[in-house]
Write a protein that holds these residues in place. Structure first.
Motif, PDB file in Angstrom:
ATOM      1  N   SER A 115      17.222   1.838 -81.984  1.00 55.33           N
ATOM      2  CA  SER A 115      15.984   1.095 -81.767  1.00 55.33           C
ATOM      3  C   SER A 115      15.462   0.446 -83.048  1.00 55.33           C
ATOM      4  N   SER A 116      15.687   1.088 -84.197  1.00 54.46           N
ATOM      5  CA  SER A 116      15.154   0.552 -85.452  1.00 54.46           C
ATOM      6  C   SER A 116      15.759  -0.806 -85.794  1.00 54.46           C
ATOM      7  N   SER A 117      17.024  -1.009 -85.429  1.00 56.71           N
ATOM      8  CA  SER A 117      17.670  -2.297 -85.691  1.00 56.71           C
ATOM      9  C   SER A 117      17.589  -3.228 -84.487  1.00 56.71           C
ATOM     10  N   ALA A 118      17.745  -2.679 -83.284  1.00 58.72           N
ATOM     11  CA  ALA A 118      17.756  -3.519 -82.083  1.00 58.72           C
ATOM     12  C   ALA A 118      16.410  -4.198 -81.858  1.00 58.72           C
ATOM     13  N   PHE A 119      15.334  -3.487 -82.151  1.00 56.90           N
ATOM     14  CA  PHE A 119      14.001  -4.033 -81.870  1.00 56.90           C
ATOM     15  C   PHE A 119      13.540  -5.038 -82.924  1.00 56.90           C
ATOM     16  N   GLN A 120      14.395  -5.340 -83.909  1.00 57.21           N
ATOM     17  CA  GLN A 120      14.091  -6.432 -84.825  1.00 57.21           C
ATOM     18  C   GLN A 120      14.566  -7.778 -84.289  1.00 57.21           C
ATOM     19  N   HIS A 121      15.180  -7.746 -83.121  1.00 54.92           N
ATOM     20  CA  HIS A 121      15.620  -8.973 -82.445  1.00 54.92           C
ATOM     21  C   HIS A 121      14.442  -9.941 -82.332  1.00 54.92           C
ATOM     22  N   PRO A 122      14.707 -11.257 -82.497  1.00 57.18           N
ATOM     23  CA  PRO A 122      13.611 -12.236 -82.479  1.00 57.18           C
ATOM     24  C   PRO A 122      12.697 -12.144 -81.265  1.00 57.18           C
ATOM     25  N   TRP A 123      13.247 -11.758 -80.123  1.00 57.42           N
ATOM     26  CA  TRP A 123      12.403 -11.713 -78.922  1.00 57.42           C
ATOM     27  C   TRP A 123      12.039 -10.290 -78.535  1.00 57.42           C
ATOM     28  N   ALA A 124      12.261  -9.334 -79.442  1.00 54.41           N
ATOM     29  CA  ALA A 124      11.802  -7.962 -79.215  1.00 54.41           C
ATOM     30  C   ALA A 124      10.557  -7.670 -80.037  1.00 54.41           C
ATOM     31  N   THR A 125      10.465  -8.282 -81.223  1.00 50.33           N
ATOM     32  CA  THR A 125       9.329  -8.051 -82.117  1.00 50.33           C
ATOM     33  C   THR A 125       8.915  -9.379 -82.754  1.00 50.33           C
ATOM     34  N   ALA A 126       7.631  -9.582 -82.852  1.00 43.99           N
ATOM     35  CA  ALA A 126       7.120 -10.808 -83.481  1.00 43.99           C
ATOM     36  C   ALA A 126       7.120 -10.641 -84.995  1.00 43.99           C
ATOM     37  N   GLY A 127       8.335 -10.549 -85.565  1.00 44.02           N
ATOM     38  CA  GLY A 127       8.477 -10.320 -86.996  1.00 44.02           C
ATOM     39  C   GLY A 127       9.128 -11.491 -87.693  1.00 44.02           C
ATOM     40  N   PRO A 128       9.711 -11.241 -88.886  1.00 46.00           N
ATOM     41  CA  PRO A 128      10.322 -12.307 -89.687  1.00 46.00           C
ATOM     42  C   PRO A 128      11.445 -13.036 -88.963  1.00 46.00           C
ATOM     43  N   GLN A 129      12.228 -12.321 -88.163  1.00 48.06           N
ATOM     44  CA  GLN A 129      13.343 -12.974 -87.484  1.00 48.06           C
ATOM     45  C   GLN A 129      12.865 -13.967 -86.428  1.00 48.06           C
ATOM     46  N   ARG A 130      11.804 -13.624 -85.731  1.00 46.42           N
ATOM     47  CA  ARG A 130      11.283 -14.568 -84.737  1.00 46.42           C
ATOM     48  C   ARG A 130      10.753 -15.826 -85.421  1.00 46.42           C
TER      49      ARG A 130
END
Length: 292
Positions: free
Chosen positions: A173-188
């Protein structure tokens, strides 16, 4: 309600496929017991999670039955065409399943000798029909992205995610939830600024650089994924670890398919029955892309 019904039907279909192919004369009680334990071990995935698990389970069941029935190339080109139609649907449902269908069909139907080349027509027909089924999605991808993408556009991201983002190569979950459409973070933010194709193309260089700097580390990640796919169940979230006894049960049941493969290969004299060969072929081919 319809999705819950589909979940139940997918598990029932898988069970029926196994029972039909098993043809057990003795120890009939063992098969439903193992199947029930498997349904309990994967209860969340099979009955509670709304994802593509059930669709893939249905496709795998149909692929297993179809591969057993069509272990040898059919004489009818209509049957070959129907198998090609199924292969296209499998590929649209799951690119890895499309890979399994294409590889297994080619291994079984490709002529062994030059004198058999006249019998290549069923393979050509099946392959052509499967390509036609997938082609509308390929055209759609080219129209939207300006690039030839057979089915899946985010391969680069998933390779980068396993090789560079995750600490041990096993997705959690720590890596998967960094997906652009899982978390509104830097990747998104990067995804929205660059667009999908540029965002994905920037993932390849870190992957190559990681392999150049630490090839043994890359191999270790592959080994970790193999271990987690065959022998030891790794918790996806930290919360999963709180359920001690369910986790222990899952970890006891999880390696049974792999150990069953070892027992079959060690104790059964070749050639193995067609249904076992088909099951082993699907099992191995399906895991290869995920492990790599």
């Amino acid at each position: 309600s319809l999705f819950i019904l589909f979940q139940g039907v997918s598990v029932l279909l898988a069970g029926v496929a196994v029972v039909v192919l098993a043809k057990l004369k003795h120890g009939i009680w063992l098969l439903p017991l193992c199947f029930a334990l498997g349904a309990m071990a994967d209860f969340y995935e099979l009955f509670q999670r709304t994802h593509d698990t059930q669709l893939i389970l249905v496709c795998v069941s149909l692929l297993l039955v179809g591969l057993v029935r069509l272990w040898q190339p059919p004489h009818s080109l209509k049957i070959a065409g129907a198998w090609g139609l199924a292969g296209g649907v499998f590929a649209l449902s799951s690119p890895v399943l499309g890979f399994v269908w294409a590889t297994a069909t080619t291994l079984r139907w490709f002529p062994r000798r030059r004198s058999d080349w006249k019998g290549i027509a069923p393979l050509v027909v099946a392959a052509s029909i499967s390509i036609l089924v997938v082609s509308p999605w390929v055209i759609r991808n080219y129209y939207h992205f300006g690039k030839l993408i057979p089915v899946k556009s985010n391969l680069a991201y998933e390779v980068w995610q396993s090789q560079c983002l995750d600490d041990d190569g096993i997705l959690d979950s720590s890596s998967a939830f960094q997906h652009p459409w899982a978390t509104a973070g830097p990747q998104r933010k990067e995804y929205l600024e660059d667009g999908e194709m540029k965002f994905l193309s920037k993932r390849w260089e870190p992957v190559f650089e990681s392999w150049r700097q630490d090839p043994l580390g890359g191999l270790e990640r592959i080994a970790n994924r193999w271990f987690s796919a065959t022998i030891y169940y790794f918790a996806f979230t930290e919360r999963d670890k709180e359920y001690v006894w369910p986790m222990r049960f899952k970890r006891v049941y999880f390696p049974l398919p792999f150990f069953a493969v070892l027992v079959l290969l060690a104790l059964r004299k070749p050639p193995l029955p067609t249904d076992l060969q088909a099951a082993l072929l699907i099992y191995g081919l399906f895991l290869i892309p995920y492990v790599l």
